[in-house]
Design an enzyme around this catalytic site. Structure first.
Site, mmCIF file in Angstrom:
data_model
loop_
_atom_site.group_PDB
_atom_site.id
_atom_site.type_symbol
_atom_site.label_atom_id
_atom_site.label_comp_id
_atom_site.label_asym_id
_atom_site.label_seq_id
_atom_site.Cartn_x
_atom_site.Cartn_y
_atom_site.Cartn_z
ATOM 1 N N ARG A 49 0.818 -1.217 0.000
ATOM 2 C CA ARG A 49 0.000 0.000 0.000
ATOM 3 C C ARG A 49 0.854 1.271 0.000
ATOM 4 O O ARG A 49 0.517 2.260 -0.638
ATOM 5 C CB ARG A 49 -0.914 -0.048 1.237
ATOM 6 C CG ARG A 49 -1.882 1.136 1.392
ATOM 7 C CD ARG A 49 -2.844 0.854 2.541
ATOM 8 N NE ARG A 49 -3.521 2.045 3.038
ATOM 9 C CZ ARG A 49 -4.764 2.401 2.680
ATOM 10 N NH1 ARG A 49 -5.441 1.677 1.841
ATOM 11 N NH2 ARG A 49 -5.320 3.487 3.184
ATOM 12 N N ILE A 75 -7.524 7.895 -0.925
ATOM 13 C CA ILE A 75 -7.514 6.429 -0.920
ATOM 14 C C ILE A 75 -8.274 6.011 0.332
ATOM 15 O O ILE A 75 -8.094 6.586 1.406
ATOM 16 C CB ILE A 75 -6.063 5.880 -0.909
ATOM 17 C CG1 ILE A 75 -6.029 4.347 -0.846
ATOM 18 C CG2 ILE A 75 -5.256 6.445 0.250
ATOM 19 C CD1 ILE A 75 -4.602 3.774 -0.875
ATOM 20 N N SER A 76 -9.146 5.012 0.188
ATOM 21 C CA SER A 76 -9.962 4.566 1.322
ATOM 22 C C SER A 76 -9.099 3.918 2.388
ATOM 23 O O SER A 76 -8.016 3.408 2.112
ATOM 24 C CB SER A 76 -10.997 3.542 0.857
ATOM 25 O OG SER A 76 -11.870 4.097 -0.078
ATOM 26 N N GLN A 77 -9.640 3.893 3.600
ATOM 27 C CA GLN A 77 -8.977 3.198 4.707
ATOM 28 C C GLN A 77 -8.888 1.703 4.358
ATOM 29 O O GLN A 77 -9.762 1.179 3.640
ATOM 30 C CB GLN A 77 -9.789 3.482 5.980
ATOM 31 C CG GLN A 77 -10.347 2.341 6.721
ATOM 32 C CD GLN A 77 -11.422 2.771 7.726
ATOM 33 O OE1 GLN A 77 -12.436 3.383 7.384
ATOM 34 N NE2 GLN A 77 -11.200 2.434 8.963
ATOM 35 N N PHE A 217 -17.341 8.864 0.749
ATOM 36 C CA PHE A 217 -16.519 8.831 -0.467
ATOM 37 C C PHE A 217 -16.578 10.172 -1.178
ATOM 38 O O PHE A 217 -17.503 10.958 -0.966
ATOM 39 C CB PHE A 217 -17.053 7.743 -1.416
ATOM 40 C CG PHE A 217 -16.579 6.350 -1.081
ATOM 41 C CD1 PHE A 217 -15.496 5.793 -1.726
ATOM 42 C CD2 PHE A 217 -17.215 5.609 -0.099
ATOM 43 C CE1 PHE A 217 -15.043 4.524 -1.406
ATOM 44 C CE2 PHE A 217 -16.768 4.324 0.224
ATOM 45 C CZ PHE A 217 -15.689 3.789 -0.434
#
Ligand code: SAH
Length: 221
Positions: A49, A75-77, A217
């Site tokens: 990541r 970027i999402s968790q 989002f």
């Protein structure tokens, strides 16, 4: 004095490439919550990541939070990436469409699990950087490319569709690209409250809609 270039220890030993942080992320953020799919857990333990986020936030790459990736996007968790991936119920032979490549991290997780990922990103700078990162990690370009906004419609149907930006309601054109038995995971609604939905193409052709958890989002443009 001459300077010699040699491969970094990380390049020689993938496990040294912050593998311990990834293992901790999997144990402390994913397994203690509800992520059970062994293939998803393995992909999350493997995909680096930190290589997908901007240098300034690389130290936080494995933290339990979303991170900025430039161009006003995020970027999402890790947990949300894993959850959305698990909800797709992917098999190795599947073809997946991703809307919103962003930094390419979710793309790499998907690519570790299925035959082909077609991914679409509207911000050219993000698409270019993501493509370079994916290629550097040895991921091959899919026939529809990393960024083919407007063209993906001609390459369906897909077994899985993952949308990582939120429209108000499901775009009909996306639902139409879902293969029989296929699953589509998408955040729906305006800020501040959006809900994660999973749509499944049933045997009778209808789409079953499940509303799952509240999420946050960026908007689908
Ligand atoms: N999966 C990404 C998340 C990026 S955020 C990651 O792992 O980094 C969502 C992305 O969707 C943003 O990069 C944004 O530019 C993109 N996006 C928004 N609307 C879009 C559209 N209509 N078509 C393609 N990409 C879109």
């Amino acid at each position: 004095m001459a300077a010699w270039l040699s491969p970094s220890p990380e390049a020689l030993d993938p496990a040294a490439d912050r593998g311990a942080e990834r293992a901790a992320m999997v144990a402390e953020q994913l397994q203690v919550r509800d992520i059970r799919d062994a293939r998803v857990l393995a992909a999350m333990a493997t995909v680096p990541r930190h290589r997908f986020v901007p240098e300034g936030v690389q130290a936080e790459a494995y933290a339990d939070c979303p991170l900025p990736i430039g161009h006003g996007q995020t970027i999402s968790q890790p947990y949300i990436v894993a959850l959305m991936t698990e909800l797709l119920g992917l098999r190795p032979t599947d073809r997946v469409l991703e809307i919103g490549t962003g930094c390419g991290y979710q793309t790499a997780v998907l690519a570790a699990l299925v035959r082909e990922v077609c991914t679409v990103e509207r911000v050219e700078g993000l698409a270019r950087t993501a493509g370079a990162r994916l290629a550097a990690l040895g991921m091959t370009r899919s026939p529809c490319g990393w960024a083919t906004a407007g063209r993906a419609g001609r390459t369906g149907p897909f077994d899985g569709i993952l949308v990582t930006a939120a429209p108000d309601r499901l775009p009909a054109a996306l639902g139409a690209q879902l293969a029989p038995g296929g699953r589509l995971v998408i955040p729906l609604g305006g800020r501040p409250l959006q809900w994660l939905h999973r749509f499944t193409r049933e045997a009778d052709g209808c789409l079953r809609d499940e509303e799952l958890i509240p999420v946050r989002f960026v908007p689908l443009v």
